[in-house]
Design an enzyme around this catalytic site. Sequence first.
Site: not given
Length: 275
Positions: A2-3
Site C-alpha cells: 500500500p502506498e
Amino acid sequence: MPELPEVETVVRGLRPLVQGRTFQSAQVHWPRSLHSPAPQDFAVRLAGQQVRAVQRRAKYIILSLDDDYLLVHLKMTGRLYVWPSASSDEDADERWVRVRLRFTDGDELRFSDARKFGKLYLTADLASVLGKLGPEPLEDDFQPRDFIARLRGHQRALKALLLDQTFIAGVGNIYADEALFRAGLHPLRPAHSLDNDEAVRLYQAIRQAMGQAIDQMGSSVNWYRQADGTRGEAQHSLLAYGRNGQPCLVCGTTIAKMRVVQRGTHFCPNCQPAP
Ligand SMILES: [Zn+2]
C-alpha cells in the site's frame, strides 16, 4: 505494498470507526508484529487510552491516543480493520490476525498480515519513527520550487529517488511508475538533469496520480483492501503500472518493463525517451 493513496483511504475509513473509542486490552499472537514495546508492556500501556485522532504520514497510519501514538505500517500484506464483537469468526482472513486490540465495548481493532512484514509502534515520541521522512507530496506547503531544489541535489535515477522515503514521502512502486509516465520522463533520467519545465511536470504528475487514486479508494493490485474490507478501484485506471506488453494509452507503443533498484518498472519507450 500500500502506498500513500491506499494508506490515506484506510485512514479515512477507520477514522469514524475508531475515533473516540477507548482500548481495553491487547492480544498479540505474533510478537514480532510489534516494533516496540514488548507485548506485555504494549498491552498494559495501551489499556485505558482513548483514540483522539486518526491521521496519516507517508505510509504510516497514526492513531493519536491520550499519552501515546499507535503507528501502523502495513508493509506488503498488512490490513487494519474493526471487527465488531457481534461478528462470527468465519472470515478467511482470520488465520493471519497477528494483533487484536479490544475496545471497551468489545469490538476489536485487528491487524492481520499474511507475510508478517508489517509493524505496530506504541510510542510517545513520534519523531523517533517518522523523523527522517521527506515532505508530503499532497500538502499545500509542498511547492514546485521546493521539489525542484530537492531534485537538483541528486544524481540518482528518478525512479530510485521517488522510492526513497527521505526524498519524498508515500510514493512506492505503483505511483512512481504512474507519475513518470504522466510526466513523460524515463525512469533512469538522472534527477539533476531535469529542466524547470520537466521538474514541474513531474511535481504535478505525482500529485495528480496520487490524488486520482485517493478519489478511487486506492489500487487493489494485490493485498490492499479498504478499512471495510472492500477493494479499491484505482487499479482500473493505471496508465503504466502492470501494463507491460499492452499498448500505451497515449501513443500505442508497447509498454516495456525493466528492473530499476530491484523493482519492476513499467514505462513507454516512446513517451518516456531514454536519457
Ligand atoms: Zn506512449
